[in-house]
Design a protein around this motif. Structure first.
Motif, PDB file in Angstrom:
ATOM      1  N   GLY A   1     -10.498  88.297 142.068  1.00  0.00           N
ATOM      2  CA  GLY A   1     -10.583  86.907 141.641  1.00  0.00           C
ATOM      3  C   GLY A   1     -11.857  86.277 142.160  1.00  0.00           C
ATOM      4  O   GLY A   1     -12.695  86.954 142.769  1.00  0.00           O
ATOM      5  N   PRO A   2     -12.014  84.970 141.973  1.00  0.00           N
ATOM      6  CA  PRO A   2     -13.268  84.310 142.358  1.00  0.00           C
ATOM      7  C   PRO A   2     -13.293  83.738 143.771  1.00  0.00           C
ATOM      8  O   PRO A   2     -14.284  83.140 144.171  1.00  0.00           O
ATOM      9  CB  PRO A   2     -13.345  83.170 141.341  1.00  0.00           C
ATOM     10  CG  PRO A   2     -11.917  82.781 141.138  1.00  0.00           C
ATOM     11  CD  PRO A   2     -11.130  84.057 141.218  1.00  0.00           C
ATOM     12  N   LEU A   3     -12.220  83.929 144.547  1.00  0.00           N
ATOM     13  CA  LEU A   3     -12.113  83.243 145.832  1.00  0.00           C
ATOM     14  C   LEU A   3     -12.841  83.971 146.962  1.00  0.00           C
ATOM     15  O   LEU A   3     -12.691  85.179 147.148  1.00  0.00           O
ATOM     16  CB  LEU A   3     -10.650  83.051 146.220  1.00  0.00           C
ATOM     17  CG  LEU A   3      -9.775  82.244 145.254  1.00  0.00           C
ATOM     18  CD1 LEU A   3      -8.430  81.951 145.897  1.00  0.00           C
ATOM     19  CD2 LEU A   3     -10.462  80.957 144.840  1.00  0.00           C
TER      20      LEU A   3
ATOM     21  N   MET B   1     -16.863  84.851 135.971  1.00  0.00           N
ATOM     22  CA  MET B   1     -16.462  86.013 135.179  1.00  0.00           C
ATOM     23  C   MET B   1     -15.106  85.755 134.531  1.00  0.00           C
ATOM     24  O   MET B   1     -14.201  85.184 135.148  1.00  0.00           O
ATOM     25  CB  MET B   1     -16.393  87.248 136.074  1.00  0.00           C
ATOM     26  CG  MET B   1     -17.744  87.680 136.622  1.00  0.00           C
ATOM     27  SD  MET B   1     -17.627  89.110 137.730  1.00  0.00           S
ATOM     28  CE  MET B   1     -17.055  90.361 136.586  1.00  0.00           C
ATOM     29  N   LYS B   2     -14.976  86.199 133.285  1.00  0.00           N
ATOM     30  CA  LYS B   2     -13.741  85.943 132.541  1.00  0.00           C
ATOM     31  C   LYS B   2     -12.520  86.617 133.173  1.00  0.00           C
ATOM     32  O   LYS B   2     -11.408  86.088 133.103  1.00  0.00           O
ATOM     33  CB  LYS B   2     -13.909  86.408 131.094  1.00  0.00           C
ATOM     34  CG  LYS B   2     -14.851  85.539 130.271  1.00  0.00           C
ATOM     35  CD  LYS B   2     -14.892  85.984 128.828  1.00  0.00           C
ATOM     36  CE  LYS B   2     -15.805  85.076 128.002  1.00  0.00           C
ATOM     37  NZ  LYS B   2     -15.854  85.483 126.579  1.00  0.00           N
ATOM     38  N   ILE B   3     -12.726  87.784 133.789  1.00  0.00           N
ATOM     39  CA  ILE B   3     -11.570  88.486 134.363  1.00  0.00           C
ATOM     40  C   ILE B   3     -10.965  87.704 135.517  1.00  0.00           C
ATOM     41  O   ILE B   3      -9.801  87.911 135.867  1.00  0.00           O
ATOM     42  CB  ILE B   3     -11.943  89.907 134.839  1.00  0.00           C
ATOM     43  CG1 ILE B   3     -12.903  89.837 136.043  1.00  0.00           C
ATOM     44  CG2 ILE B   3     -12.534  90.734 133.732  1.00  0.00           C
ATOM     45  CD1 ILE B   3     -13.020  91.148 136.775  1.00  0.00           C
ATOM     46  N   TRP B   4     -11.736  86.792 136.107  1.00  0.00           N
ATOM     47  CA  TRP B   4     -11.250  86.004 137.230  1.00  0.00           C
ATOM     48  C   TRP B   4     -10.430  84.794 136.807  1.00  0.00           C
ATOM     49  O   TRP B   4      -9.858  84.107 137.641  1.00  0.00           O
ATOM     50  CB  TRP B   4     -12.415  85.549 138.099  1.00  0.00           C
ATOM     51  CG  TRP B   4     -13.065  86.659 138.863  1.00  0.00           C
ATOM     52  CD1 TRP B   4     -12.542  87.886 139.124  1.00  0.00           C
ATOM     53  CD2 TRP B   4     -14.351  86.633 139.476  1.00  0.00           C
ATOM     54  NE1 TRP B   4     -13.421  88.642 139.863  1.00  0.00           N
ATOM     55  CE2 TRP B   4     -14.550  87.886 140.098  1.00  0.00           C
ATOM     56  CE3 TRP B   4     -15.370  85.691 139.573  1.00  0.00           C
ATOM     57  CZ2 TRP B   4     -15.716  88.208 140.789  1.00  0.00           C
ATOM     58  CZ3 TRP B   4     -16.532  86.003 140.261  1.00  0.00           C
ATOM     59  CH2 TRP B   4     -16.691  87.247 140.868  1.00  0.00           C
ATOM     60  N   GLN B   5     -10.371  84.539 135.506  1.00  0.00           N
ATOM     61  CA  GLN B   5      -9.609  83.394 135.027  1.00  0.00           C
ATOM     62  C   GLN B   5      -8.158  83.730 134.733  1.00  0.00           C
ATOM     63  O   GLN B   5      -7.341  82.852 134.470  1.00  0.00           O
ATOM     64  CB  GLN B   5     -10.273  82.809 133.780  1.00  0.00           C
ATOM     65  CG  GLN B   5     -11.609  82.114 134.044  1.00  0.00           C
ATOM     66  CD  GLN B   5     -11.499  81.010 135.072  1.00  0.00           C
ATOM     67  OE1 GLN B   5     -12.082  81.079 136.152  1.00  0.00           O
ATOM     68  NE2 GLN B   5     -10.724  79.982 134.769  1.00  0.00           N
TER      69      GLN B   5
ATOM     70  N   GLY C   1      -9.540  79.647 139.311  1.00  0.00           N
ATOM     71  CA  GLY C   1      -9.381  80.863 138.520  1.00  0.00           C
ATOM     72  C   GLY C   1      -7.965  81.407 138.618  1.00  0.00           C
ATOM     73  O   GLY C   1      -6.986  80.659 138.541  1.00  0.00           O
ATOM     74  N   ASN C   2      -7.861  82.717 138.836  1.00  0.00           N
ATOM     75  CA  ASN C   2      -6.529  83.328 138.944  1.00  0.00           C
ATOM     76  C   ASN C   2      -5.944  83.202 140.350  1.00  0.00           C
ATOM     77  O   ASN C   2      -4.830  83.675 140.603  1.00  0.00           O
ATOM     78  CB  ASN C   2      -6.566  84.793 138.495  1.00  0.00           C
ATOM     79  CG  ASN C   2      -7.510  85.644 139.346  1.00  0.00           C
ATOM     80  OD1 ASN C   2      -7.910  85.254 140.441  1.00  0.00           O
ATOM     81  ND2 ASN C   2      -7.878  86.818 138.845  1.00  0.00           N
ATOM     82  N   GLY C   3      -6.713  82.607 141.264  1.00  0.00           N
ATOM     83  CA  GLY C   3      -6.207  82.365 142.614  1.00  0.00           C
ATOM     84  C   GLY C   3      -6.286  83.551 143.548  1.00  0.00           C
ATOM     85  O   GLY C   3      -5.791  83.485 144.677  1.00  0.00           O
TER      86      GLY C   3
END
Length: 327
Positions: free
Chosen positions: A176-178, A1-5, A168-170
């Protein structure tokens, strides 16, 4: 997902939920650590190939590469998998020649078709391993995913990351993606980067091999036959853009692209285009298209290329772990 970048407004709004998720992770880890939840120790070495991010990172090609390396050394290897989206009528389920992607899941079926190794599917990994060992003779077991499945003891942990998207954004889910905090990467044995690798990471490159026709696997075409040719491309994988970019980097003229969700179920309409150019798809998508008989669809297999010292280190750890376990 783009928001997670990136750490945008929506990600910040979801941060309180990420904090709750982090607390749940911490409690779960402590329950395993202090023995409130039991562990399963398999009688043979277990290798976990997983990740700490949501989405596809290239685990399946790495599992296949490891299986082939063990086969080259005459080491009997088996694979266990959750079998995401599988709809078997019972579990654990043993993948066989008559299995379909609907029953077994696309990734386990792909691994089986490419390597012909024993594969058992079950969300309960210890139960899958018990079934695998009761049915087949295995010296080593690879778990496709399962880095967070702490009920299963393991000799080696391999975390796979996307070399472009990284972490991603960590932040943790859902901000985020974690799946786990970034520091989890410090405890794994190997970090394999699909694409660009940093210091202390193992670089993995996915290289295409001979193309084959979807309707007839014996109908082959070399890569050179498609250089400069106009094609359409369809991909339902974790990172479709990586597939499209790879084709273009090979000199293939990709006219139209269809990026579908990972593990997409195909009906056939996905291959309807206004032109009659050849259609290129991934091998993971191909296993879900057995009933589609269009004669202009070509499958692009890839092989994971890793440095020889990576395989040497894995084999050494397996050998050392086996000696410690059985001495």
């Amino acid at each position: 997902m783009k928001i997670w970048q990136s750490k945008g407004i929506l990600a910040w709004l979801l941060l309180p939920l990420a904090f709750i998720y982090r607390c749940i992770i911490w409690i779960r880890q402590k329950l395993y650590y202090f023995g409130f939840i039991s562990h399963y120790q398999a009688p043979v070495p277990v290798i976990i190939v997983g990740n700490i991010t949501v989405g596809g990172t290239g685990k399946t090609p790495l599992v296949i590469a490891l299986v082939k390396e063990f086969q080259r050394h005459n080491i009997k290897v088996g694979v266990v998998s959750r079998g995401y989206k599988s709809k078997a009528d019972h579990y654990p389920y043993v993948v066989c020649n008559s299995s379909t992607a609907t029953i077994a899941g696309d990734e386990p079926l792909l691994i089986y078709r490419v390597t012909q190794v024993p594969i058992v599917i079950d969300a309960d990994r210890p139960r899958a391993i018990q079934k695998l060992l009761a049915t087949f003779s295995c010296d080593v077991i690879i778990s496709d995913d399962g880095l967070q499945h702490y009920a299963l003891e393991r000799e080696i942990e391999i975390a796979v990351i996307d070399g472009d998207k990284r972490l991603g954004n960590g932040w943790l889910l859902p901000a985020g993606p974690l799946r786990e905090p970034q520091r989890r990467m410090n405890s794994v044995d190997f970090i394999v980067a699909n694409g660009s690798a940093k210091v202390n990471e193992i670089g993995m490159q996915l290289q295409p091999t001979t193309f084959y026709a979807l309707h007839d696997m014996t109908c082959l075409q070399s890569l050179n036959a498609f250089i400069g040719v106009s094609v359409n491309a369809v991909a339902g994988i974790g990172n479709p853009d990586r597939f499209f970019t790879m084709l273009e980097s090979l000199g293939i003229n990709v006219i139209l692209k269809k990026a579908l969700a990972d593990h997409h179920t195909y009906s056939g309409h996905e291959f309807e285009f206004e032109n009659d150019f050849p259609i290129l798809i991934t091998e993971k998508d191909a296993v879900k298209c057995d009933s589609i008989k269009k004669d202009n669809i070509w499958v692009v297999p890839v092989e994971a290329k890793l440095p020889a010292n990576f395989y040497k280190a894995v084999l050494q750890l397996i050998d050392e772990g086996a000696k410690e376990q059985y001495e």
